[in-house]
Design a protein around this motif. Structure first.
Motif, PDB file in Angstrom:
ATOM      1  N   VAL A 198       0.453  -0.947   0.167  1.00 13.77           N
ATOM      2  CA  VAL A 198       0.062   0.379   0.108  1.00 13.77           C
ATOM      3  C   VAL A 198       0.607   1.265  -0.027  1.00 13.77           C
ATOM      4  N   ILE A 199       0.727   2.694  -0.902  1.00 14.71           N
ATOM      5  CA  ILE A 199       1.493   3.401  -1.142  1.00 14.71           C
ATOM      6  C   ILE A 199       0.170   4.742  -0.922  1.00 14.71           C
ATOM      7  N   ALA A 200       0.907   5.367   0.442  1.00 11.80           N
ATOM      8  CA  ALA A 200      -0.021   6.148   0.177  1.00 11.80           C
ATOM      9  C   ALA A 200       0.043   7.713  -0.443  1.00 11.80           C
ATOM     10  N   GLY A 201      -0.721   8.169   0.294  1.00 12.40           N
ATOM     11  CA  GLY A 201      -1.422   9.405  -1.535  1.00 12.40           C
ATOM     12  C   GLY A 201      -0.926  10.173  -0.678  1.00 12.40           C
ATOM     13  N   ILE A 202      -0.050  11.253  -0.359  1.00 14.82           N
ATOM     14  CA  ILE A 202       0.347  12.377  -0.085  1.00 14.82           C
ATOM     15  C   ILE A 202      -0.072  13.743  -0.284  1.00 14.82           C
ATOM     16  N   MET A 203      -0.937  14.835   0.557  1.00 17.02           N
ATOM     17  CA  MET A 203      -1.091  15.783  -0.420  1.00 17.02           C
ATOM     18  C   MET A 203      -0.396  17.351   0.578  1.00 17.02           C
ATOM     19  N   PRO A 204      -0.048  17.754   0.101  1.00  7.14           N
ATOM     20  CA  PRO A 204       0.632  19.074   0.340  1.00  7.14           C
ATOM     21  C   PRO A 204      -0.412  20.211   1.214  1.00  7.14           C
ATOM     22  N   ILE A 205      -1.395  20.686   1.834  1.00  4.45           N
ATOM     23  CA  ILE A 205      -2.199  21.637   1.995  1.00  4.45           C
ATOM     24  C   ILE A 205      -1.321  23.399   1.712  1.00  4.45           C
ATOM     25  N   LEU A 206      -1.876  23.454   0.646  1.00  2.00           N
ATOM     26  CA  LEU A 206      -1.099  24.689   0.435  1.00  2.00           C
ATOM     27  C   LEU A 206      -2.361  26.038   1.016  1.00  2.00           C
ATOM     28  N   SER A 207      -3.670  25.492   1.211  1.00  2.00           N
ATOM     29  CA  SER A 207      -4.440  26.803   1.938  1.00  2.00           C
ATOM     30  C   SER A 207      -5.592  26.188   1.488  1.00  2.00           C
ATOM     31  N   LEU A 208      -6.380  26.450   3.240  1.00  2.00           N
ATOM     32  CA  LEU A 208      -7.813  25.857   3.860  1.00  2.00           C
ATOM     33  C   LEU A 208      -8.810  25.076   2.912  1.00  2.00           C
ATOM     34  N   LYS A 209      -8.857  26.770   2.061  1.00  2.00           N
ATOM     35  CA  LYS A 209      -9.952  26.815   0.881  1.00  2.00           C
ATOM     36  C   LYS A 209      -9.508  25.473  -0.452  1.00  2.00           C
ATOM     37  N   GLN A 210      -8.219  25.003   0.300  1.00  2.00           N
ATOM     38  CA  GLN A 210      -7.995  24.532  -1.392  1.00  2.00           C
ATOM     39  C   GLN A 210      -7.960  23.309  -0.891  1.00  2.00           C
ATOM     40  N   VAL A 211      -7.703  22.803   0.015  1.00  2.00           N
ATOM     41  CA  VAL A 211      -7.857  21.304   1.269  1.00  2.00           C
ATOM     42  C   VAL A 211      -9.343  21.269   1.468  1.00  2.00           C
ATOM     43  N   LYS A 212     -10.226  22.019   1.320  1.00  2.00           N
ATOM     44  CA  LYS A 212     -11.605  21.435   1.473  1.00  2.00           C
ATOM     45  C   LYS A 212     -12.482  21.324   0.343  1.00  2.00           C
ATOM     46  N   ARG A 213     -11.669  21.978  -0.613  1.00  2.00           N
ATOM     47  CA  ARG A 213     -11.699  21.539  -2.307  1.00  2.00           C
ATOM     48  C   ARG A 213     -12.421  19.874  -2.197  1.00  2.00           C
ATOM     49  N   PHE A 214     -10.738  19.564  -1.789  1.00  2.00           N
ATOM     50  CA  PHE A 214     -10.818  18.642  -1.848  1.00  2.00           C
ATOM     51  C   PHE A 214     -11.486  17.145  -1.158  1.00  2.00           C
ATOM     52  N   VAL A 215     -11.242  17.385  -0.120  1.00  2.00           N
ATOM     53  CA  VAL A 215     -11.846  16.822   0.867  1.00  2.00           C
ATOM     54  C   VAL A 215     -13.470  16.798   0.306  1.00  2.00           C
ATOM     55  N   ASP A 216     -13.944  17.731   0.430  1.00  2.00           N
ATOM     56  CA  ASP A 216     -15.273  17.414  -0.130  1.00  2.00           C
ATOM     57  C   ASP A 216     -15.558  16.470  -1.391  1.00  2.00           C
ATOM     58  N   MET A 217     -14.603  16.366  -2.212  1.00  2.00           N
ATOM     59  CA  MET A 217     -14.559  15.639  -3.237  1.00  2.00           C
ATOM     60  C   MET A 217     -14.237  14.407  -3.146  1.00  2.00           C
ATOM     61  N   CYS A 218     -13.145  14.106  -2.458  1.00  2.00           N
ATOM     62  CA  CYS A 218     -12.839  11.996  -2.079  1.00  2.00           C
ATOM     63  C   CYS A 218     -13.510  11.930  -0.692  1.00  2.00           C
ATOM     64  N   GLY A 219     -13.680  13.104   0.720  1.00  2.10           N
ATOM     65  CA  GLY A 219     -15.151  12.473   1.699  1.00  2.10           C
ATOM     66  C   GLY A 219     -13.642  12.173   2.823  1.00  2.10           C
ATOM     67  N   ALA A 220     -12.780  12.648   2.563  1.00  2.00           N
ATOM     68  CA  ALA A 220     -11.027  12.190   3.679  1.00  2.00           C
ATOM     69  C   ALA A 220     -11.817  13.860   4.647  1.00  2.00           C
ATOM     70  N   THR A 221     -11.817  13.327   5.991  1.00  2.24           N
ATOM     71  CA  THR A 221     -11.514  14.271   7.164  1.00  2.24           C
ATOM     72  C   THR A 221     -10.351  14.558   7.401  1.00  2.24           C
ATOM     73  N   ILE A 222      -9.963  16.347   7.020  1.00  2.00           N
ATOM     74  CA  ILE A 222      -9.034  16.823   8.371  1.00  2.00           C
ATOM     75  C   ILE A 222      -9.603  17.099   9.491  1.00  2.00           C
ATOM     76  N   PRO A 223      -8.328  16.837  10.364  1.00  2.00           N
ATOM     77  CA  PRO A 223      -8.184  17.175  11.690  1.00  2.00           C
ATOM     78  C   PRO A 223      -8.542  18.659  12.143  1.00  2.00           C
ATOM     79  N   GLU A 224      -9.322  18.122  13.075  1.00  2.00           N
ATOM     80  CA  GLU A 224      -9.914  20.202  13.795  1.00  2.00           C
ATOM     81  C   GLU A 224      -8.869  20.529  13.810  1.00  2.00           C
ATOM     82  N   SER A 225      -8.035  20.213  14.978  1.00  2.00           N
ATOM     83  CA  SER A 225      -6.286  20.845  15.233  1.00  2.00           C
ATOM     84  C   SER A 225      -5.567  21.865  13.772  1.00  2.00           C
TER      85      SER A 225
END
Ligand code: FAD
Length: 282
Positions: A198-225
């Motif tokens: 299993v190879i882990a998919g890593i996405m460096p976060i560049l902004s909160l807006k960008q990461v929220k867009r991706f997370v909405d698309m794929c269902g991953a969660t972002i830790p609250e902290s």
């Protein structure tokens, strides 16, 4: 070179790119590839637009990675809106050009496309089809937090096993930010007797807006902290927080013995390069 063979010897580092839609964006990708090539990736991957919308460009860029940059390419290939004939054409081209790796995906049904006469309904059927005709090393998608359409995590693993049993050689995960979810996924995989690496998919976060867009698309969660630490921050501060987070995340994965790290670069090099350098990878 076949990714399955590389994984037998070592942990892999890889970068994902998408084919630029406009000619003026090609320069960005050229520059990114040139910079990241220094870190000797074991392979690079080229995405396939939804419903095959970038089909020709994906093939073209996959061949460019190999012939122009001397990199080991893996082409993403989705099947849901494709006929066996069109998949065969692409596979023959790749095979003829010496491309050895395909990420076999279902993809998402484009709007207005009828489900009635689909020649492929699920990715495992594409894996089966490719394996029965050619000798590609085949990757399949895995979802540490479950695929958005699946009824349960258990069902998701059952279907993942079907892809491996059909001939999938390795798994690349959807992006995730919580390593705990990834470790749980590995436990479920082990319990299901899935042996593929299993190879882990890593996405460096560049902004909160960008990461929220991706997370909405794929269902991953972002830790609250992490969300809290990004709130109200400038572009520069968000970048630093995102890169530091990814360095910590990757460092923990490496310590745990992860089989590979696959970076979703979004065709940009800065963040991926900063992470790779900090971890002395490549
Ligand atoms: P499948 O494995 O077929 O699963 C799809 C859904 O059907 C899941 O909910 C699964 O649980 C269910 N299922 C599977 N088999 C069965 C069965 N036999 N019976 C009933 N249900 C079943 N998309 C693109 O368009 N282009 C890309 O380049 C691209 N690259 C990606 C790279 C990675 C690493 C990942 C993780 C995803 C990528 N995707 C890409 C997204 C992917 O196409 C979507 O997530 C898609 O919705 C599912 O594809 P899959 O291959 O996982 O499908």
């Amino acid at each position: 070179m076949k990714i399955s063979e590389i994984l037998e010897r070592k942990r892999t580092i890889s970068f994902e790119f998408f084919p630029p839609k406009k000619v003026e964006n090609e320069e960005t990708l050229f520059r990114t590839v040139k910079v990241l090539k220094k870190y000797k990736p074991d392979f690079v991957s080229i995405t396939y637009g939804a419903g095959g919308s970038t089909k020709d460009k994906t093939v073209e860029w996959t061949l460019r990675m190999k012939n122009q940059y001397g990199l080991n390419p893996m082409m993403h290939l989705t099947c849901i809106a494709s006929s066996k004939e069109s998949i065969k054409k692409i596979a023959e081209t790749l095979n003829g050009e010496g491309v050895e790796n395909i990420l076999a995906l279902r993809g998402d049904l484009p709007e207005g496309f009828s489900r009635d006469k689909l020649e492929f309904k699920y990715a495992y059927q594409l894996v089966e089809f490719l394996k029965s005709h050619w000798g590609f090393s085949i990757g399949v998608a895995g979802y540490p937090e479950g695929h958005p359409e699946s009824s349960s995590l258990e069902k998701d693993i059952e279907y993942l096993k079907m892809k491996i049993d059909a001939g999938g050689d390795f798994i690349i995960t959807q992006l995730f930010f919580d390593n705990g979810k990834f470790f749980d996924f590995l436990d479920r995989i082990e319990k299901a007797n899935i042996k593929a690496p299993v190879i882990a998919g890593i996405m460096p976060i560049l902004s909160l807006k960008q990461v929220k867009r991706f997370v909405d698309m794929c269902g991953a969660t972002i830790p609250e902290s992490l969300v809290k630490s990004l709130e109200g921050k400038s572009k520069e501060d968000s970048y630093k927080i995102g890169v530091d987070y990814a360095i910590k995340q990757c460092s923990e994965l490496l310590t745990s013995g992860v089989k590979g790290l696959h970076f979703y670069t979004l065709n940009k090099y800065n963040a991926t390069e900063d992470i790779i350098k900090a971890l002395s990878l490549g």
